[in-house]
Design a protein around this motif. Sequence first.
Motif, PDB file in Angstrom:
ATOM      1  N   GLY A  28       5.930  34.442  16.683  1.00  0.00           N
ATOM      2  CA  GLY A  28       6.525  33.775  15.471  1.00  0.00           C
ATOM      3  C   GLY A  28       5.798  33.140  14.409  1.00  0.00           C
ATOM      4  O   GLY A  28       6.272  32.612  13.557  1.00  0.00           O
ATOM      5  N   LEU A  29       4.509  32.871  14.706  1.00  0.00           N
ATOM      6  CA  LEU A  29       3.648  32.123  13.983  1.00  0.00           C
ATOM      7  C   LEU A  29       3.670  32.790  12.527  1.00  0.00           C
ATOM      8  O   LEU A  29       3.101  33.884  12.463  1.00  0.00           O
ATOM      9  CB  LEU A  29       2.334  31.864  14.373  1.00  0.00           C
ATOM     10  N   LEU A  30       3.726  32.322  11.661  1.00  0.00           N
ATOM     11  CA  LEU A  30       3.755  32.782  10.018  1.00  0.00           C
ATOM     12  C   LEU A  30       2.573  31.968   9.409  1.00  0.00           C
ATOM     13  O   LEU A  30       2.669  30.698   9.182  1.00  0.00           O
ATOM     14  CB  LEU A  30       5.039  32.592   9.307  1.00  0.00           C
ATOM     15  N   LEU A  72       2.832  41.537   9.216  1.00  0.00           N
ATOM     16  CA  LEU A  72       3.571  40.305   8.933  1.00  0.00           C
ATOM     17  C   LEU A  72       4.212  40.710   7.610  1.00  0.00           C
ATOM     18  O   LEU A  72       3.692  41.179   6.522  1.00  0.00           O
ATOM     19  CB  LEU A  72       2.505  39.043   8.759  1.00  0.00           C
ATOM     20  N   TYR A  73       5.475  40.394   7.719  1.00  0.00           N
ATOM     21  CA  TYR A  73       6.320  40.780   6.570  1.00  0.00           C
ATOM     22  C   TYR A  73       6.868  39.375   6.003  1.00  0.00           C
ATOM     23  O   TYR A  73       7.526  38.571   6.811  1.00  0.00           O
ATOM     24  CB  TYR A  73       7.390  41.731   6.936  1.00  0.00           C
ATOM     25  N   ARG A  74       7.112  38.916   4.732  1.00  0.00           N
ATOM     26  CA  ARG A  74       7.745  38.031   4.011  1.00  0.00           C
ATOM     27  C   ARG A  74       8.726  38.489   3.138  1.00  0.00           C
ATOM     28  O   ARG A  74       8.582  38.832   1.905  1.00  0.00           O
ATOM     29  CB  ARG A  74       6.690  36.941   3.290  1.00  0.00           C
ATOM     30  N   PRO A  75      10.194  38.741   3.464  1.00  0.00           N
ATOM     31  CA  PRO A  75      11.039  38.898   2.713  1.00  0.00           C
ATOM     32  C   PRO A  75      11.345  38.100   1.453  1.00  0.00           C
ATOM     33  O   PRO A  75      11.412  37.081   1.815  1.00  0.00           O
ATOM     34  CB  PRO A  75      12.194  39.192   3.741  1.00  0.00           C
ATOM     35  N   ILE A  76      11.678  38.619   0.405  1.00  0.00           N
ATOM     36  CA  ILE A  76      11.919  37.771  -0.736  1.00  0.00           C
ATOM     37  C   ILE A  76      13.280  38.100  -1.139  1.00  0.00           C
ATOM     38  O   ILE A  76      13.824  39.238  -1.109  1.00  0.00           O
ATOM     39  CB  ILE A  76      10.941  38.273  -1.859  1.00  0.00           C
ATOM     40  N   GLY A  80      10.296  34.999   7.901  1.00  0.00           N
ATOM     41  CA  GLY A  80       9.394  35.824   7.775  1.00  0.00           C
ATOM     42  C   GLY A  80       9.573  36.827   9.201  1.00  0.00           C
ATOM     43  O   GLY A  80      10.278  36.375  10.106  1.00  0.00           O
ATOM     44  N   ALA A  81       9.107  37.904   9.334  1.00  0.00           N
ATOM     45  CA  ALA A  81       9.084  38.731  10.459  1.00  0.00           C
ATOM     46  C   ALA A  81       7.674  39.427  10.485  1.00  0.00           C
ATOM     47  O   ALA A  81       6.810  39.345   9.696  1.00  0.00           O
ATOM     48  CB  ALA A  81      10.098  39.733  10.157  1.00  0.00           C
ATOM     49  N   SER A  82       7.461  40.006  11.650  1.00  0.00           N
ATOM     50  CA  SER A  82       6.047  40.524  12.267  1.00  0.00           C
ATOM     51  C   SER A  82       6.378  41.664  13.258  1.00  0.00           C
ATOM     52  O   SER A  82       7.321  41.473  14.163  1.00  0.00           O
ATOM     53  CB  SER A  82       5.249  39.562  12.790  1.00  0.00           C
ATOM     54  N   VAL A  83       5.709  42.568  13.220  1.00  0.00           N
ATOM     55  CA  VAL A  83       5.779  43.651  14.159  1.00  0.00           C
ATOM     56  C   VAL A  83       4.260  43.656  14.816  1.00  0.00           C
ATOM     57  O   VAL A  83       3.116  43.927  14.174  1.00  0.00           O
ATOM     58  CB  VAL A  83       5.898  45.220  13.409  1.00  0.00           C
ATOM     59  N   ALA A 109      -6.513  30.022  15.330  1.00  0.00           N
ATOM     60  CA  ALA A 109      -5.329  30.132  14.680  1.00  0.00           C
ATOM     61  C   ALA A 109      -5.066  31.559  14.429  1.00  0.00           C
ATOM     62  O   ALA A 109      -3.734  32.006  14.487  1.00  0.00           O
ATOM     63  CB  ALA A 109      -5.316  29.359  13.313  1.00  0.00           C
ATOM     64  N   ALA A 110      -5.885  32.371  13.981  1.00  0.00           N
ATOM     65  CA  ALA A 110      -5.732  33.895  13.765  1.00  0.00           C
ATOM     66  C   ALA A 110      -5.318  34.764  15.047  1.00  0.00           C
ATOM     67  O   ALA A 110      -4.527  35.577  14.992  1.00  0.00           O
ATOM     68  CB  ALA A 110      -7.019  34.511  13.141  1.00  0.00           C
ATOM     69  N   PHE A 111      -6.030  34.153  16.200  1.00  0.00           N
ATOM     70  CA  PHE A 111      -5.773  34.907  17.479  1.00  0.00           C
ATOM     71  C   PHE A 111      -4.061  34.575  17.825  1.00  0.00           C
ATOM     72  O   PHE A 111      -3.403  35.471  18.328  1.00  0.00           O
ATOM     73  CB  PHE A 111      -6.363  34.496  18.487  1.00  0.00           C
ATOM     74  N   SER A 112      -3.602  33.323  17.492  1.00  0.00           N
ATOM     75  CA  SER A 112      -2.424  32.891  18.127  1.00  0.00           C
ATOM     76  C   SER A 112      -1.150  33.770  17.027  1.00  0.00           C
ATOM     77  O   SER A 112      -0.097  34.046  17.360  1.00  0.00           O
ATOM     78  CB  SER A 112      -2.106  31.492  17.635  1.00  0.00           C
ATOM     79  N   CYS A 113      -1.644  33.990  15.616  1.00  0.00           N
ATOM     80  CA  CYS A 113      -0.928  34.612  14.638  1.00  0.00           C
ATOM     81  C   CYS A 113      -0.509  36.141  15.216  1.00  0.00           C
ATOM     82  O   CYS A 113       0.450  36.573  14.719  1.00  0.00           O
ATOM     83  CB  CYS A 113      -1.331  34.490  13.362  1.00  0.00           C
TER      84      CYS A 113
END
Length: 498
Positions: free
Chosen positions: A481-483, A373-377, A184-187, A472-476
Amino acid sequence: MSSHAVSSSPTYGNWRRPRRPGLGSFGMLGTAGLFGGLVVTLLASLMSLIAAAVVMVPMAFVLIPLVMRTQDGRNAYQLIAVRIGWIRRKSKGATTYVSGPLSQRPGGRFQPPGLLGRMEMYGGRDAYDRDFGVLYHGSRRLYTIVLACEPDGGSLVDPDQVDTWVASWGQWLSRLSHEPGLRGASVIVETAPDSGTRLAHEVLPRLSPDAPAAARAVMEEVVERYPEASSEMHTYITLTYGVPVGQKINHDDMIIDLSTRIPGLLAGLVGAGGGVAYPLSGERIAEVVRVAYDPDVAAEVLSVRSQYGYTGLEWDDAGPAACVENVASYQHDSGVSRTWMLTLAPRGTVRANVLRGLLEASPGTRRKRVALLYRPIDPATSARIVEADRRAAQFMATSGRGLVQARAATEVRAAEQTAQEEATGAGLVEFSMMLTVTVDSDEELADANVAMKNLQGAARLSMRPADRMQAAAFSCTLPVGLLPWELSLIPRDLREAL
Protein backbone atom coordinates in the motif's frame (compact mmCIF):
# COMPACT_ATOMS: atom_id res chain seq x y z
CA MET A 1 -25.46 -19.81 -49.39
CA SER A 2 -23.87 -18.76 -46.12
CA SER A 3 -22.55 -15.54 -44.70
CA HIS A 4 -19.72 -15.11 -42.25
CA ALA A 5 -19.82 -12.33 -39.71
CA VAL A 6 -16.48 -10.76 -39.10
CA SER A 7 -16.06 -9.95 -35.43
CA SER A 8 -13.39 -7.51 -34.30
CA SER A 9 -12.20 -7.27 -30.74
CA PRO A 10 -12.97 -3.95 -29.04
CA THR A 11 -10.32 -1.32 -28.43
CA TYR A 12 -9.76 0.91 -25.40
CA GLY A 13 -8.09 4.21 -24.74
CA ASN A 14 -8.89 7.93 -24.29
CA TRP A 15 -6.48 8.37 -21.40
CA ARG A 16 -4.76 11.73 -21.30
CA ARG A 17 -1.80 13.09 -19.38
CA PRO A 18 -2.91 15.86 -16.97
CA ARG A 19 -2.18 19.25 -18.49
CA ARG A 20 -0.07 21.63 -16.42
CA PRO A 21 -1.60 25.07 -15.90
CA GLY A 22 0.72 27.74 -17.21
CA LEU A 23 2.32 29.26 -20.28
CA GLY A 24 4.11 26.77 -22.53
CA SER A 25 6.65 24.70 -20.62
CA PHE A 26 6.21 26.85 -17.53
CA GLY A 27 3.99 25.70 -14.72
CA MET A 28 1.76 27.99 -12.72
CA LEU A 29 4.62 29.20 -10.52
CA GLY A 30 6.90 29.69 -13.52
CA THR A 31 4.25 31.69 -15.36
CA ALA A 32 3.59 33.87 -12.33
CA GLY A 33 7.35 34.39 -11.87
CA LEU A 34 7.78 35.23 -15.57
CA PHE A 35 5.09 37.91 -15.68
CA GLY A 36 6.05 39.23 -12.26
CA GLY A 37 9.70 39.46 -13.33
CA LEU A 38 8.76 41.29 -16.52
CA VAL A 39 6.78 43.86 -14.55
CA VAL A 40 9.67 44.40 -12.14
CA THR A 41 12.12 44.65 -15.07
CA LEU A 42 9.98 47.30 -16.77
CA LEU A 43 9.79 49.30 -13.57
CA ALA A 44 13.55 49.00 -13.09
CA SER A 45 14.18 50.12 -16.68
CA LEU A 46 12.54 53.44 -15.85
CA MET A 47 15.45 54.06 -13.48
CA SER A 48 18.30 52.81 -15.69
CA LEU A 49 19.32 50.01 -18.00
CA ILE A 50 21.79 48.74 -15.42
CA ALA A 51 19.00 48.31 -12.86
CA ALA A 52 16.93 46.44 -15.45
CA ALA A 53 19.86 44.10 -16.18
CA VAL A 54 20.42 43.51 -12.46
CA VAL A 55 16.81 42.31 -12.22
CA MET A 56 16.68 40.38 -15.50
CA VAL A 57 19.82 38.26 -15.14
CA PRO A 58 18.89 36.58 -11.80
CA MET A 59 15.34 36.09 -13.06
CA ALA A 60 16.67 34.30 -16.16
CA PHE A 61 18.86 32.00 -14.05
CA VAL A 62 15.82 31.07 -11.94
CA LEU A 63 13.32 30.58 -14.77
CA ILE A 64 15.42 28.87 -17.46
CA PRO A 65 15.68 25.55 -15.49
CA LEU A 66 11.86 25.46 -15.42
CA VAL A 67 11.79 25.44 -19.23
CA MET A 68 14.40 22.69 -19.61
CA ARG A 69 12.33 19.51 -19.31
CA THR A 70 12.98 15.85 -20.00
CA GLN A 71 10.77 13.66 -22.18
CA ASP A 72 8.64 12.67 -19.18
CA GLY A 73 8.08 16.30 -18.14
CA ARG A 74 10.62 16.73 -15.31
CA ASN A 75 12.38 20.08 -15.09
CA ALA A 76 16.00 20.75 -14.12
CA TYR A 77 15.12 21.50 -10.50
CA GLN A 78 13.51 18.08 -10.07
CA LEU A 79 16.55 16.32 -11.54
CA ILE A 80 18.85 18.26 -9.23
CA ALA A 81 16.67 17.44 -6.21
CA VAL A 82 16.92 13.69 -6.96
CA ARG A 83 20.70 13.86 -7.17
CA ILE A 84 20.99 15.92 -3.99
CA GLY A 85 18.80 13.43 -2.15
CA TRP A 86 20.96 10.55 -3.39
CA ILE A 87 24.18 12.27 -2.28
CA ARG A 88 22.73 12.94 1.17
CA ARG A 89 21.60 9.33 1.64
CA LYS A 90 24.95 8.07 0.40
CA SER A 91 26.90 10.28 2.81
CA LYS A 92 24.75 9.19 5.75
CA GLY A 93 25.07 5.49 4.91
CA ALA A 94 21.32 5.18 4.37
CA THR A 95 21.85 3.18 1.16
CA THR A 96 23.07 0.17 3.17
CA TYR A 97 20.85 -1.82 5.52
CA VAL A 98 21.72 -4.67 7.90
CA SER A 99 19.29 -6.44 10.25
CA GLY A 100 19.15 -9.55 12.36
CA PRO A 101 21.07 -10.65 15.47
CA LEU A 102 24.39 -9.25 14.20
CA SER A 103 23.00 -5.77 13.63
CA GLN A 104 22.70 -2.98 16.16
CA ARG A 105 18.91 -2.95 15.99
CA PRO A 106 17.03 -3.76 19.20
CA GLY A 107 15.59 -7.26 19.38
CA GLY A 108 17.81 -8.68 16.64
CA ARG A 109 14.87 -9.23 14.29
CA PHE A 110 14.79 -8.98 10.50
CA GLN A 111 12.65 -5.87 10.31
CA PRO A 112 11.79 -4.64 6.78
CA PRO A 113 13.97 -1.75 5.61
CA GLY A 114 13.24 1.84 4.67
CA LEU A 115 9.63 2.84 4.32
CA LEU A 116 8.40 -0.61 5.38
CA GLY A 117 10.20 -0.39 8.72
CA ARG A 118 7.83 2.35 9.88
CA MET A 119 4.72 0.20 9.40
CA GLU A 120 2.83 -1.80 11.99
CA MET A 121 0.78 -4.91 11.32
CA TYR A 122 -2.69 -5.43 12.81
CA GLY A 123 -5.28 -8.09 12.20
CA GLY A 124 -9.04 -8.34 11.97
CA ARG A 125 -11.88 -10.54 10.75
CA ASP A 126 -14.39 -9.60 8.06
CA ALA A 127 -18.13 -10.32 7.87
CA TYR A 128 -17.42 -13.90 6.71
CA ASP A 129 -15.04 -14.50 9.65
CA ARG A 130 -11.96 -14.47 7.42
CA ASP A 131 -8.70 -13.20 8.84
CA PHE A 132 -7.18 -10.15 7.15
CA GLY A 133 -4.13 -8.03 7.82
CA VAL A 134 -4.04 -4.24 8.17
CA LEU A 135 -0.82 -2.29 7.66
CA TYR A 136 -0.68 1.00 9.55
CA HIS A 137 1.56 3.78 8.21
CA GLY A 138 2.10 5.76 11.40
CA SER A 139 3.91 8.73 9.85
CA ARG A 140 1.13 9.29 7.27
CA ARG A 141 -1.92 8.12 9.26
CA LEU A 142 -2.79 5.56 6.58
CA TYR A 143 -4.28 2.04 6.75
CA THR A 144 -3.83 -0.58 4.03
CA ILE A 145 -5.70 -3.81 3.37
CA VAL A 146 -4.53 -6.37 0.80
CA LEU A 147 -6.85 -8.51 -1.32
CA ALA A 148 -5.79 -11.45 -3.46
CA CYS A 149 -7.54 -12.93 -6.47
CA GLU A 150 -7.03 -15.61 -9.10
CA PRO A 151 -8.09 -14.11 -12.46
CA ASP A 152 -9.79 -16.36 -14.95
CA GLY A 153 -7.39 -15.47 -17.79
CA GLY A 154 -8.14 -14.51 -21.37
CA SER A 155 -7.47 -17.78 -23.18
CA LEU A 156 -10.44 -19.24 -25.08
CA VAL A 157 -12.66 -16.35 -23.93
CA ASP A 158 -15.01 -14.56 -26.30
CA PRO A 159 -14.28 -10.87 -27.00
CA ASP A 160 -17.73 -9.98 -25.66
CA GLN A 161 -16.89 -11.54 -22.31
CA VAL A 162 -13.57 -9.70 -22.20
CA ASP A 163 -15.38 -6.45 -22.96
CA THR A 164 -17.81 -7.17 -20.12
CA TRP A 165 -14.92 -7.77 -17.72
CA VAL A 166 -13.26 -4.52 -18.77
CA ALA A 167 -16.51 -2.61 -18.26
CA SER A 168 -16.96 -4.18 -14.82
CA TRP A 169 -13.38 -3.29 -13.91
CA GLY A 170 -14.06 0.29 -14.97
CA GLN A 171 -17.14 0.35 -12.76
CA TRP A 172 -15.09 -1.02 -9.83
CA LEU A 173 -12.50 1.72 -10.29
CA SER A 174 -15.27 4.31 -10.56
CA ARG A 175 -16.68 3.07 -7.28
CA LEU A 176 -13.38 3.79 -5.58
CA SER A 177 -14.01 7.51 -6.10
CA HIS A 178 -16.93 7.20 -3.67
CA GLU A 179 -15.04 5.19 -1.04
CA PRO A 180 -14.79 7.41 2.06
CA GLY A 181 -11.21 8.15 2.99
CA LEU A 182 -9.61 6.17 0.15
CA ARG A 183 -6.25 7.68 -0.83
CA GLY A 184 -5.24 5.23 -3.52
CA ALA A 185 -5.21 1.66 -4.79
CA SER A 186 -2.79 -0.58 -6.61
CA VAL A 187 -2.88 -3.85 -8.53
CA ILE A 188 0.29 -5.96 -8.35
CA VAL A 189 0.77 -8.92 -10.67
CA GLU A 190 3.73 -11.06 -9.61
CA THR A 191 5.15 -13.86 -11.73
CA ALA A 192 7.94 -16.32 -11.02
CA PRO A 193 9.10 -19.75 -12.26
CA ASP A 194 7.16 -22.55 -10.64
CA SER A 195 9.22 -24.31 -8.00
CA GLY A 196 7.13 -27.47 -8.28
CA THR A 197 6.60 -27.68 -4.53
CA ARG A 198 2.83 -27.54 -4.65
CA LEU A 199 2.63 -30.12 -7.44
CA ALA A 200 4.96 -32.46 -5.56
CA HIS A 201 2.90 -32.19 -2.35
CA GLU A 202 -0.27 -32.91 -4.31
CA VAL A 203 0.93 -35.82 -6.46
CA LEU A 204 3.64 -37.76 -4.65
CA PRO A 205 1.69 -38.56 -1.43
CA ARG A 206 -1.17 -39.91 -3.56
CA LEU A 207 0.93 -42.45 -5.48
CA SER A 208 -0.15 -45.96 -4.61
CA PRO A 209 2.65 -48.24 -3.40
CA ASP A 210 1.09 -51.02 -5.51
CA ALA A 211 1.16 -48.95 -8.72
CA PRO A 212 3.15 -50.31 -11.67
CA ALA A 213 6.73 -49.11 -11.84
CA ALA A 214 6.18 -47.54 -15.27
CA ALA A 215 3.21 -45.50 -14.02
CA ARG A 216 5.16 -44.31 -10.97
CA ALA A 217 8.10 -43.34 -13.17
CA VAL A 218 5.83 -41.31 -15.46
CA MET A 219 4.26 -39.40 -12.56
CA GLU A 220 7.62 -38.74 -10.92
CA GLU A 221 8.99 -37.44 -14.21
CA VAL A 222 5.99 -35.13 -14.60
CA VAL A 223 6.60 -33.73 -11.12
CA GLU A 224 10.28 -33.24 -11.90
CA ARG A 225 9.97 -31.62 -15.34
CA TYR A 226 6.70 -29.68 -15.04
CA PRO A 227 8.25 -26.64 -13.30
CA GLU A 228 10.68 -26.12 -16.21
CA ALA A 229 7.85 -25.06 -18.52
CA SER A 230 5.42 -23.47 -16.06
CA SER A 231 5.22 -20.40 -13.86
CA GLU A 232 3.22 -19.17 -10.95
CA MET A 233 1.25 -15.92 -11.00
CA HIS A 234 -0.20 -14.00 -8.07
CA THR A 235 -2.46 -10.96 -8.19
CA TYR A 236 -2.83 -8.58 -5.26
CA ILE A 237 -5.00 -5.49 -4.81
CA THR A 238 -4.10 -2.98 -2.12
CA LEU A 239 -6.44 -0.28 -0.83
CA THR A 240 -5.04 2.53 1.32
CA TYR A 241 -7.32 4.65 3.49
CA GLY A 242 -6.45 7.82 5.38
CA VAL A 243 -7.63 9.32 8.65
CA PRO A 244 -8.82 12.95 8.36
CA VAL A 245 -6.59 15.56 9.93
CA GLY A 246 -7.70 16.35 13.47
CA GLN A 247 -9.54 13.06 13.98
CA LYS A 248 -8.24 10.86 16.77
CA ILE A 249 -6.80 7.53 15.63
CA ASN A 250 -8.52 4.42 16.97
CA HIS A 251 -7.16 1.21 15.49
CA ASP A 252 -10.09 -0.96 16.62
CA ASP A 253 -12.72 1.31 15.08
CA MET A 254 -10.77 1.59 11.83
CA ILE A 255 -10.34 -2.18 11.55
CA ILE A 256 -14.07 -2.71 12.11
CA ASP A 257 -14.84 -0.11 9.44
CA LEU A 258 -12.53 -1.83 6.95
CA SER A 259 -13.99 -5.26 7.72
CA THR A 260 -17.44 -4.07 6.62
CA ARG A 261 -16.11 -2.87 3.27
CA ILE A 262 -14.21 -6.01 2.26
CA PRO A 263 -17.18 -8.17 1.10
CA GLY A 264 -18.45 -5.49 -1.29
CA LEU A 265 -14.99 -4.88 -2.72
CA LEU A 266 -14.44 -8.60 -3.27
CA ALA A 267 -17.80 -8.95 -5.04
CA GLY A 268 -16.78 -6.24 -7.51
CA LEU A 269 -13.50 -8.02 -8.25
CA VAL A 270 -15.29 -11.30 -8.94
CA GLY A 271 -17.61 -9.57 -11.41
CA ALA A 272 -14.61 -8.04 -13.20
CA GLY A 273 -13.09 -11.46 -13.94
CA GLY A 274 -11.01 -11.67 -10.80
CA GLY A 275 -12.03 -15.26 -10.12
CA VAL A 276 -11.71 -16.37 -6.51
CA ALA A 277 -11.02 -13.28 -4.37
CA TYR A 278 -10.19 -13.19 -0.68
CA PRO A 279 -8.41 -10.93 1.84
CA LEU A 280 -4.81 -11.63 2.80
CA SER A 281 -3.92 -12.24 6.42
CA GLY A 282 -1.00 -10.52 8.10
CA GLU A 283 1.01 -13.72 7.89
CA ARG A 284 0.47 -14.03 4.14
CA ILE A 285 1.46 -10.41 3.56
CA ALA A 286 4.67 -11.01 5.51
CA GLU A 287 5.38 -14.09 3.39
CA VAL A 288 5.04 -12.11 0.14
CA VAL A 289 7.46 -9.46 1.38
CA ARG A 290 9.88 -12.08 2.70
CA VAL A 291 10.00 -13.92 -0.64
CA ALA A 292 10.39 -10.65 -2.58
CA TYR A 293 13.57 -9.82 -0.66
CA ASP A 294 14.91 -13.39 -0.67
CA PRO A 295 13.64 -15.39 -3.69
CA ASP A 296 15.58 -18.47 -2.56
CA VAL A 297 13.14 -19.09 0.30
CA ALA A 298 10.06 -19.22 -1.98
CA ALA A 299 10.10 -23.02 -2.23
CA GLU A 300 10.67 -23.37 1.52
CA VAL A 301 7.75 -21.06 2.36
CA LEU A 302 5.45 -23.03 0.05
CA SER A 303 6.64 -26.33 1.48
CA VAL A 304 6.04 -25.28 5.09
CA ARG A 305 2.61 -23.87 4.28
CA SER A 306 1.61 -27.00 2.35
CA GLN A 307 2.77 -29.25 5.18
CA TYR A 308 1.50 -27.37 8.23
CA GLY A 309 -1.06 -24.91 6.82
CA TYR A 310 0.83 -21.90 8.17
CA THR A 311 4.36 -20.53 8.48
CA GLY A 312 4.12 -18.38 11.60
CA LEU A 313 6.06 -15.57 9.91
CA GLU A 314 5.54 -12.16 11.49
CA TRP A 315 5.88 -8.72 9.96
CA ASP A 316 8.95 -7.85 12.04
CA ASP A 317 10.80 -10.83 10.51
CA ALA A 318 9.80 -10.27 6.87
CA GLY A 319 12.77 -8.11 5.89
CA PRO A 320 16.15 -9.01 4.41
CA ALA A 321 19.34 -9.69 6.33
CA ALA A 322 21.17 -7.08 4.26
CA CYS A 323 20.50 -4.87 1.24
CA VAL A 324 22.45 -2.24 -0.68
CA GLU A 325 20.98 0.44 -2.92
CA ASN A 326 22.97 1.46 -5.98
CA VAL A 327 22.26 4.08 -8.63
CA ALA A 328 20.64 1.65 -11.08
CA SER A 329 19.97 -1.48 -8.99
CA TYR A 330 18.98 -2.78 -5.58
CA GLN A 331 20.80 -5.76 -4.03
CA HIS A 332 18.93 -7.73 -1.37
CA ASP A 333 19.75 -11.14 0.09
CA SER A 334 19.63 -13.62 -2.82
CA GLY A 335 18.57 -11.23 -5.60
CA VAL A 336 19.33 -8.06 -7.53
CA SER A 337 16.41 -5.93 -8.67
CA ARG A 338 15.77 -3.02 -10.96
CA THR A 339 12.60 -0.95 -11.19
CA TRP A 340 11.16 1.11 -14.04
CA MET A 341 8.49 3.83 -13.86
CA LEU A 342 5.92 4.75 -16.50
CA THR A 343 6.53 8.02 -18.35
CA LEU A 344 4.05 7.75 -21.22
CA ALA A 345 0.99 5.54 -21.67
CA PRO A 346 0.20 4.04 -25.10
CA ARG A 347 -0.98 6.66 -27.56
CA GLY A 348 -4.24 6.02 -29.31
CA THR A 349 -6.28 2.90 -28.67
CA VAL A 350 -5.15 -0.54 -27.56
CA ARG A 351 -6.67 -3.99 -27.26
CA ALA A 352 -7.33 -5.91 -24.07
CA ASN A 353 -4.16 -8.00 -24.39
CA VAL A 354 -1.75 -5.07 -24.71
CA LEU A 355 -0.04 -5.88 -21.38
CA ARG A 356 -0.11 -9.65 -21.75
CA GLY A 357 3.56 -10.03 -22.64
CA LEU A 358 4.60 -7.72 -19.82
CA LEU A 359 2.52 -9.62 -17.26
CA GLU A 360 3.64 -13.11 -18.24
CA ALA A 361 6.69 -14.74 -16.68
CA SER A 362 9.94 -13.86 -18.44
CA PRO A 363 12.71 -16.44 -18.92
CA GLY A 364 15.88 -15.70 -16.98
CA THR A 365 14.20 -13.73 -14.18
CA ARG A 366 13.63 -14.89 -10.61
CA ARG A 367 10.59 -12.72 -9.99
CA LYS A 368 8.78 -9.94 -11.80
CA ARG A 369 6.16 -7.55 -10.47
CA VAL A 370 3.99 -5.16 -12.46
CA ALA A 371 2.25 -2.60 -10.24
CA LEU A 372 -0.62 -0.47 -11.55
CA LEU A 373 -1.17 2.52 -9.26
CA TYR A 374 -4.55 4.26 -9.14
CA ARG A 375 -5.50 7.55 -7.52
CA PRO A 376 -9.31 7.98 -7.57
CA ILE A 377 -10.55 11.56 -7.77
CA ASP A 378 -13.74 12.63 -6.02
CA PRO A 379 -16.70 13.61 -8.28
CA ALA A 380 -16.51 17.35 -7.50
CA THR A 381 -12.83 17.57 -8.39
CA SER A 382 -13.36 15.35 -11.45
CA ALA A 383 -15.93 17.75 -12.91
CA ARG A 384 -13.58 20.69 -12.41
CA ILE A 385 -10.63 18.87 -14.01
CA VAL A 386 -12.47 17.67 -17.12
CA GLU A 387 -13.95 21.12 -17.74
CA ALA A 388 -10.53 22.74 -17.38
CA ASP A 389 -9.03 20.21 -19.83
CA ARG A 390 -11.88 20.83 -22.22
CA ARG A 391 -11.33 24.60 -22.25
CA ALA A 392 -7.56 24.16 -22.61
CA ALA A 393 -7.98 21.75 -25.54
CA GLN A 394 -10.36 24.10 -27.32
CA PHE A 395 -7.96 27.01 -26.84
CA MET A 396 -5.04 25.03 -28.30
CA ALA A 397 -7.14 23.93 -31.29
CA THR A 398 -7.97 27.53 -32.25
CA SER A 399 -4.54 29.05 -31.58
CA GLY A 400 -2.41 27.25 -34.19
CA ARG A 401 -2.36 26.05 -37.78
CA GLY A 402 -1.37 23.01 -39.77
CA LEU A 403 -0.21 19.86 -38.01
CA VAL A 404 -0.40 21.40 -34.55
CA GLN A 405 -4.03 22.26 -35.12
CA ALA A 406 -4.81 18.72 -36.35
CA ARG A 407 -3.27 17.18 -33.25
CA ALA A 408 -5.09 19.71 -31.07
CA ALA A 409 -8.36 18.72 -32.75
CA THR A 410 -7.75 15.14 -31.63
CA GLU A 411 -7.21 16.46 -28.11
CA VAL A 412 -10.54 18.28 -28.33
CA ARG A 413 -12.40 15.10 -29.27
CA ALA A 414 -10.78 13.20 -26.41
CA ALA A 415 -11.56 15.97 -23.92
CA GLU A 416 -15.18 16.16 -25.12
CA GLN A 417 -15.63 12.40 -24.74
CA THR A 418 -14.12 12.49 -21.25
CA ALA A 419 -16.44 15.33 -20.24
CA GLN A 420 -19.50 13.47 -21.55
CA GLU A 421 -18.57 10.26 -19.76
CA GLU A 422 -17.92 12.11 -16.51
CA ALA A 423 -21.26 13.91 -16.79
CA THR A 424 -23.07 10.56 -17.13
CA GLY A 425 -21.53 9.17 -13.93
CA ALA A 426 -18.12 7.79 -14.90
CA GLY A 427 -15.26 8.30 -12.49
CA LEU A 428 -11.93 9.98 -13.10
CA VAL A 429 -8.82 8.08 -12.01
CA GLU A 430 -5.17 8.99 -12.31
CA PHE A 431 -2.98 5.97 -12.97
CA SER A 432 0.65 5.02 -13.40
CA MET A 433 2.69 1.83 -13.58
CA MET A 434 5.92 0.47 -12.13
CA LEU A 435 7.86 -2.64 -13.11
CA THR A 436 10.35 -4.54 -10.94
CA VAL A 437 12.54 -7.39 -12.17
CA THR A 438 14.65 -9.57 -9.85
CA VAL A 439 17.56 -11.70 -11.07
CA ASP A 440 20.44 -13.57 -9.46
CA SER A 441 23.40 -11.29 -10.25
CA ASP A 442 24.44 -8.01 -11.84
CA GLU A 443 25.55 -9.83 -14.99
CA GLU A 444 22.02 -11.17 -15.54
CA LEU A 445 20.57 -7.73 -14.88
CA ALA A 446 21.95 -6.44 -18.19
CA ASP A 447 20.14 -9.20 -20.12
CA ALA A 448 16.95 -8.58 -18.16
CA ASN A 449 17.21 -4.88 -18.98
CA VAL A 450 17.21 -5.62 -22.72
CA ALA A 451 14.30 -8.07 -22.37
CA MET A 452 12.21 -5.56 -20.43
CA LYS A 453 12.84 -2.84 -23.03
CA ASN A 454 11.56 -5.18 -25.74
CA LEU A 455 8.44 -5.99 -23.70
CA GLN A 456 7.81 -2.32 -23.03
CA GLY A 457 8.05 -1.57 -26.73
CA ALA A 458 5.61 -4.37 -27.56
CA ALA A 459 3.18 -2.93 -25.01
CA ARG A 460 3.63 0.58 -26.50
CA LEU A 461 4.83 1.91 -23.16
CA SER A 462 7.52 4.43 -22.40
CA MET A 463 9.26 3.72 -19.09
CA ARG A 464 12.46 4.96 -17.45
CA PRO A 465 14.58 3.35 -14.72
CA ALA A 466 14.05 4.69 -11.22
CA ASP A 467 17.73 5.59 -10.89
CA ARG A 468 18.83 6.84 -7.46
CA MET A 469 15.42 5.77 -6.15
CA GLN A 470 15.65 2.00 -6.57
CA ALA A 471 14.98 1.09 -2.91
CA ALA A 472 11.85 3.22 -2.62
CA ALA A 473 10.61 2.11 -6.05
CA PHE A 474 11.16 -1.55 -5.12
CA SER A 475 9.01 -1.04 -2.00
CA CYS A 476 6.24 0.63 -4.03
CA THR A 477 5.82 -2.50 -6.18
CA LEU A 478 5.21 -4.68 -3.12
CA PRO A 479 1.59 -5.29 -1.99
CA VAL A 480 1.93 -3.10 1.09
CA GLY A 481 0.00 0.00 0.00
CA LEU A 482 2.85 2.47 -0.49
CA LEU A 483 1.60 5.36 -2.65
CA PRO A 484 4.33 7.55 -4.19
CA TRP A 485 2.23 10.73 -4.10
CA GLU A 486 1.63 10.26 -0.36
CA LEU A 487 5.36 9.90 0.41
CA SER A 488 6.65 13.06 -1.25
CA LEU A 489 7.93 15.86 0.97
CA ILE A 490 6.61 18.48 -1.48
CA PRO A 491 2.81 18.91 -1.41
CA ARG A 492 1.02 17.65 -4.49
CA ASP A 493 -0.47 21.07 -5.36
CA LEU A 494 3.01 22.63 -5.31
CA ARG A 495 4.40 19.86 -7.53
CA GLU A 496 1.65 20.46 -10.10
CA ALA A 497 2.33 24.20 -10.01
CA LEU A 498 5.97 23.51 -10.95
